[in-house]
Design a protein around this motif. Sequence first.
Motif, PDB file in Angstrom:
ATOM      1  N   THR A  95       0.835  -1.182   0.000  1.00 38.31           N
ATOM      2  CA  THR A  95       0.000   0.000   0.000  1.00 38.31           C
ATOM      3  C   THR A  95       0.870   1.231   0.000  1.00 38.31           C
ATOM      4  OG1 THR A  95      -0.087  -0.071   2.390  1.00 38.31           O
ATOM      5  CG2 THR A  95      -1.888  -1.123   1.203  1.00 38.31           C
ATOM      6  N   SER A  96       0.272   2.382  -0.346  1.00 35.68           N
ATOM      7  CA  SER A  96       1.058   3.568  -0.579  1.00 35.68           C
ATOM      8  C   SER A  96       1.701   4.128   0.658  1.00 35.68           C
ATOM      9  CB  SER A  96       0.183   4.647  -1.193  1.00 35.68           C
ATOM     10  OG  SER A  96      -0.379   4.198  -2.375  1.00 35.68           O
ATOM     11  N   GLY A  97       0.958   4.394   1.698  1.00 36.85           N
ATOM     12  CA  GLY A  97       1.598   5.088   2.780  1.00 36.85           C
ATOM     13  C   GLY A  97       0.889   4.960   4.098  1.00 36.85           C
ATOM     14  N   ALA A  98       0.009   4.015   4.255  1.00 38.23           N
ATOM     15  CA  ALA A  98      -0.665   3.873   5.531  1.00 38.23           C
ATOM     16  C   ALA A  98       0.315   3.428   6.583  1.00 38.23           C
ATOM     17  CB  ALA A  98      -1.785   2.843   5.409  1.00 38.23           C
ATOM     18  N   THR A  99       0.000   3.737   7.823  1.00 35.34           N
ATOM     19  CA  THR A  99       0.938   3.400   8.877  1.00 35.34           C
ATOM     20  C   THR A  99       0.328   2.504   9.939  1.00 35.34           C
ATOM     21  OG1 THR A  99       0.298   5.426   9.970  1.00 35.34           O
ATOM     22  CG2 THR A  99       2.263   5.501   8.603  1.00 35.34           C
ATOM     23  N   ALA A 100      -0.924   2.133   9.810  1.00 33.19           N
ATOM     24  CA  ALA A 100      -1.548   1.273  10.809  1.00 33.19           C
ATOM     25  C   ALA A 100      -1.847  -0.080  10.208  1.00 33.19           C
ATOM     26  CB  ALA A 100      -2.843   1.904  11.297  1.00 33.19           C
ATOM     27  N   PRO A 101      -1.548  -1.169  10.911  1.00 31.53           N
ATOM     28  CA  PRO A 101      -1.853  -2.485  10.363  1.00 31.53           C
ATOM     29  C   PRO A 101      -3.343  -2.734  10.289  1.00 31.53           C
ATOM     30  CG  PRO A 101      -1.156  -2.672  12.628  1.00 31.53           C
ATOM     31  CD  PRO A 101      -0.997  -1.234  12.255  1.00 31.53           C
ATOM     32  N   VAL A 102      -3.759  -3.471   9.302  1.00 34.81           N
ATOM     33  CA  VAL A 102      -5.167  -3.768   9.117  1.00 34.81           C
ATOM     34  C   VAL A 102      -5.395  -5.222   9.469  1.00 34.81           C
ATOM     35  CG1 VAL A 102      -7.038  -3.763   7.465  1.00 34.81           C
ATOM     36  CG2 VAL A 102      -5.207  -2.090   7.252  1.00 34.81           C
TER      37      VAL A 102
ATOM     38  N   ALA B 216      20.469  11.929  -6.110  1.00 34.73           N
ATOM     39  CA  ALA B 216      20.506  10.568  -6.661  1.00 34.73           C
ATOM     40  C   ALA B 216      20.045   9.548  -5.626  1.00 34.73           C
ATOM     41  CB  ALA B 216      21.922  10.238  -7.132  1.00 34.73           C
ATOM     42  N   GLU B 217      20.454   9.725  -4.373  1.00 41.12           N
ATOM     43  CA  GLU B 217      20.001   8.804  -3.324  1.00 41.12           C
ATOM     44  C   GLU B 217      18.491   8.911  -3.130  1.00 41.12           C
ATOM     45  OE1 GLU B 217      22.256   8.661   0.328  1.00 41.12           O
ATOM     46  OE2 GLU B 217      24.000   9.503  -0.674  1.00 41.12           O
ATOM     47  N   GLY B 218      17.965  10.126  -3.193  1.00 45.68           N
ATOM     48  CA  GLY B 218      16.517  10.289  -3.100  1.00 45.68           C
ATOM     49  C   GLY B 218      15.797   9.651  -4.264  1.00 45.68           C
ATOM     50  N   ALA B 219      16.402   9.703  -5.439  1.00 45.64           N
ATOM     51  CA  ALA B 219      15.796   9.056  -6.610  1.00 45.64           C
ATOM     52  C   ALA B 219      15.693   7.551  -6.401  1.00 45.64           C
ATOM     53  CB  ALA B 219      16.619   9.369  -7.863  1.00 45.64           C
ATOM     54  N   ALA B 220      16.701   6.953  -5.776  1.00 36.91           N
ATOM     55  CA  ALA B 220      16.618   5.513  -5.483  1.00 36.91           C
ATOM     56  C   ALA B 220      15.481   5.223  -4.520  1.00 36.91           C
ATOM     57  CB  ALA B 220      17.947   5.022  -4.904  1.00 36.91           C
ATOM     58  N   GLN B 221      15.203   6.156  -3.607  1.00 39.67           N
ATOM     59  CA  GLN B 221      14.108   5.946  -2.649  1.00 39.67           C
ATOM     60  C   GLN B 221      12.742   5.940  -3.332  1.00 39.67           C
ATOM     61  OE1 GLN B 221      14.015   5.033   0.374  1.00 39.67           O
ATOM     62  NE2 GLN B 221      16.156   5.228   0.984  1.00 39.67           N
ATOM     63  N   LEU B 222      12.632   6.494  -4.519  1.00 38.15           N
ATOM     64  CA  LEU B 222      11.379   6.420  -5.261  1.00 38.15           C
ATOM     65  C   LEU B 222      10.967   4.971  -5.494  1.00 38.15           C
ATOM     66  CD1 LEU B 222      12.057   9.198  -7.932  1.00 38.15           C
ATOM     67  CD2 LEU B 222      10.399   9.329  -6.066  1.00 38.15           C
ATOM     68  N   LEU B 223      11.952   4.065  -5.563  1.00 36.60           N
ATOM     69  CA  LEU B 223      11.681   2.637  -5.724  1.00 36.60           C
ATOM     70  C   LEU B 223      11.688   1.892  -4.407  1.00 36.60           C
ATOM     71  CD1 LEU B 223      11.269   1.437  -8.599  1.00 36.60           C
ATOM     72  CD2 LEU B 223      12.552   3.566  -8.641  1.00 36.60           C
ATOM     73  N   LEU B 224      12.572   2.288  -3.485  1.00 32.92           N
ATOM     74  CA  LEU B 224      12.732   1.537  -2.246  1.00 32.92           C
ATOM     75  C   LEU B 224      11.626   1.803  -1.233  1.00 32.92           C
ATOM     76  CD1 LEU B 224      16.572   2.010  -1.661  1.00 32.92           C
ATOM     77  CD2 LEU B 224      15.416  -0.084  -2.389  1.00 32.92           C
ATOM     78  N   ALA B 225      11.291   3.057  -1.034  1.00 30.45           N
ATOM     79  CA  ALA B 225      10.407   3.417   0.073  1.00 30.45           C
ATOM     80  C   ALA B 225       9.035   2.758   0.019  1.00 30.45           C
ATOM     81  CB  ALA B 225      10.261   4.933   0.150  1.00 30.45           C
ATOM     82  N   PRO B 226       8.393   2.615  -1.150  1.00 31.52           N
ATOM     83  CA  PRO B 226       7.086   1.952  -1.150  1.00 31.52           C
ATOM     84  C   PRO B 226       7.119   0.515  -0.640  1.00 31.52           C
ATOM     85  CG  PRO B 226       7.396   3.194  -3.174  1.00 31.52           C
ATOM     86  CD  PRO B 226       8.723   3.179  -2.478  1.00 31.52           C
ATOM     87  N   LEU B 227       8.255  -0.148  -0.771  1.00 33.40           N
ATOM     88  CA  LEU B 227       8.384  -1.507  -0.253  1.00 33.40           C
ATOM     89  C   LEU B 227       8.163  -1.547   1.257  1.00 33.40           C
ATOM     90  CD1 LEU B 227       9.263  -4.493  -0.736  1.00 33.40           C
ATOM     91  CD2 LEU B 227      11.618  -3.729  -0.371  1.00 33.40           C
ATOM     92  N   PHE B 228       8.496  -0.442   1.928  1.00 31.09           N
ATOM     93  CA  PHE B 228       8.374  -0.363   3.381  1.00 31.09           C
ATOM     94  C   PHE B 228       7.138   0.417   3.821  1.00 31.09           C
ATOM     95  CE2 PHE B 228      12.855  -0.713   2.226  1.00 31.09           C
ATOM     96  CZ  PHE B 228      13.193  -1.871   2.905  1.00 31.09           C
ATOM     97  N   GLY B 229       6.196   0.598   2.906  1.00 33.51           N
ATOM     98  CA  GLY B 229       4.964   1.287   3.248  1.00 33.51           C
ATOM     99  C   GLY B 229       5.149   2.766   3.472  1.00 33.51           C
ATOM    100  N   ARG B 230       6.195   3.365   2.894  1.00 33.60           N
ATOM    101  CA  ARG B 230       6.503   4.755   3.150  1.00 33.60           C
ATOM    102  C   ARG B 230       6.178   5.653   1.965  1.00 33.60           C
ATOM    103  NH1 ARG B 230      10.219   5.560   7.203  1.00 33.60           N
ATOM    104  NH2 ARG B 230       9.597   7.726   6.911  1.00 33.60           N
ATOM    105  N   ALA B 231       5.431   5.171   0.999  1.00 37.14           N
ATOM    106  CA  ALA B 231       5.243   5.918  -0.242  1.00 37.14           C
ATOM    107  C   ALA B 231       4.508   7.228  -0.060  1.00 37.14           C
ATOM    108  CB  ALA B 231       4.504   5.058  -1.265  1.00 37.14           C
ATOM    109  N   GLU B 232       3.671   7.349   0.964  1.00 33.45           N
ATOM    110  CA  GLU B 232       2.922   8.578   1.158  1.00 33.45           C
ATOM    111  C   GLU B 232       3.343   9.339   2.410  1.00 33.45           C
ATOM    112  OE1 GLU B 232       0.999   9.558  -1.164  1.00 33.45           O
ATOM    113  OE2 GLU B 232       1.018   7.702  -2.297  1.00 33.45           O
ATOM    114  N   GLY B 233       4.277   8.792   3.161  1.00 32.52           N
ATOM    115  CA  GLY B 233       4.712   9.461   4.387  1.00 32.52           C
ATOM    116  C   GLY B 233       3.801   9.178   5.533  1.00 32.52           C
TER     117      GLY B 233
END
Length: 533
Positions: free
Chosen positions: A285-292, A516-533
């Motif tokens: 999921t994009s950026g939720a922070t609570a488990p369902v 460049a490191e932030g650009a890599a996070q465009l791919l990495l962060a959604p894996l950890f549920g951080r896509a929306e903050g």
Amino acid sequence: MNRSKGGTGTGTGSGVGLGGVNLGALRSHNTALVLDLLRTAGAEGISRLELAERTGLTPQAVSKITARLREDGLAAEAGRRASTGGKPRTVLRLVPEAGHAVGVHLDRDELTAVLCDLTGAVIAQRRTPLDLGAGAETVVERAVREVEELVAGGGRPGAVLGVGVALPGPLDHRRGVLHRVTGFPEWNGFPLRDVLARRLALPVVVDKDTNAAALGLAVGGAVGSAGGSAGGGSVGGGMASGTAAPTIAGSGTSVSGGAASGTTDSGTAASGAAAPTIAGSGTSTSGATAPVTAAPVTSTSGAAAPVTSTSGAAAPVTSTSGAAAPITPTSGTTAPVTAASGTTAPVTAASGTTAPVTAATGTTPPVSAATGTTPPIPSAASFAYLHFGAGLGGGLVIGGAVHRGTRTGAGEFGHQVVQLDGPPCGCGNRGCVEALCLAAVARGDLAEAARVLGTAAGNLVALLDVDLVLLGGRTVAAAPETFVRGVAAVLDERARRAGEDAVPVRVAAGGERGVAEGAAQLLLAPLFGRAEG
């Protein structure tokens, strides 16, 4: 890691029925929570009991998730830890080398590329001169060659999730299409994402350089203090909206603000907007922070993913620990999930000291300019990242999430007019902040460039009331103290007149490869549920 067959589409897949529970999304959401805690735990690891306590998931659910992660090579045992009673607890850690992402910064005159592991650590990098005005074919050819050589020379066996590309705007982040890039109108309408995805046979995400840098700062949680600091605020973690979420195999579903079209067995992007695939469990999921725990997740983009229940009023769920709050479905409307700031992990600063945090309120003490210490970072703070390199732009993190605006065009900071009869700017206006700052630098008057930058930053602070101003880019890096001091002086004077506390100013962490490191996070962060903050 294995790849699953990803179909084209924007968020539907197996396990989804009309009016039914999206079990794949539930599994992947909870998996992302566990993965993020494994990531932040570092090499020391975290026990299954701690994972259950911090996520609100049941021990049984955590055991199933961690078993899948271990099977897929994403998690491994990190030893044993003494417990208060009974046998020692086995602790688990993330396996950083299980996957990688490439981040590419296409600047006006230089290309920087980094290969990062799952933690965001850079394991290889390349830098080469570039003329962004040389034409699309030339620039694409150079980018493809640099990425291929970077991946080939990385010497790591883990799968490459994809490539994040950051460059000057304006551009359409959702479609990966460039607009009239300032000074390079020939790029207008060029579908950079799709072209690179076809050439590289990998998922590609395109964003503005300033947004990528802000994203990296928000996810990394460190703001740096090189060159000193002025004032005492802090910056929160957050993620970009509209970013394609990696799909964790199991349901084939991608829940994301960006286009998600999946990948084939060979990793070939089906449409160029494909979401990277990680074997293991359902979708991200994009950026939720609570488990369902049992309710379907219905969000396809935006901020925290709303959770659909089965009857009554929408009751937001708030986490006060900075981790996650479980959601128990009871009714029938959408209940937004809110991540509270709560406690945050302390950040070790340049002096080796760590500033304490008040757990009850999430507040942080001020930064000492003398020692350069950096305070902890609340998860929902707001900051402006101002990037001064070959040009000038801004990235905004509001309430912990990167703000792009309705048309993903927010942050054109350098093109606010501050002198009506000023020098012409490449954007077509006169007296833009960028034009004035670049002219001052060309004269060798860095103090004047800092003063003008401070004036524009003051306008931004007055408009958005952010907590912190971060400075970056190679022009700033050449004289960090001059720019911090000059910008802070303007903000301090405005605050004094208003009878308010000044917003602190610091140099951002990451240095010249921060974009460049932030650009890599465009791919990495959604894996950890951080896509929306």
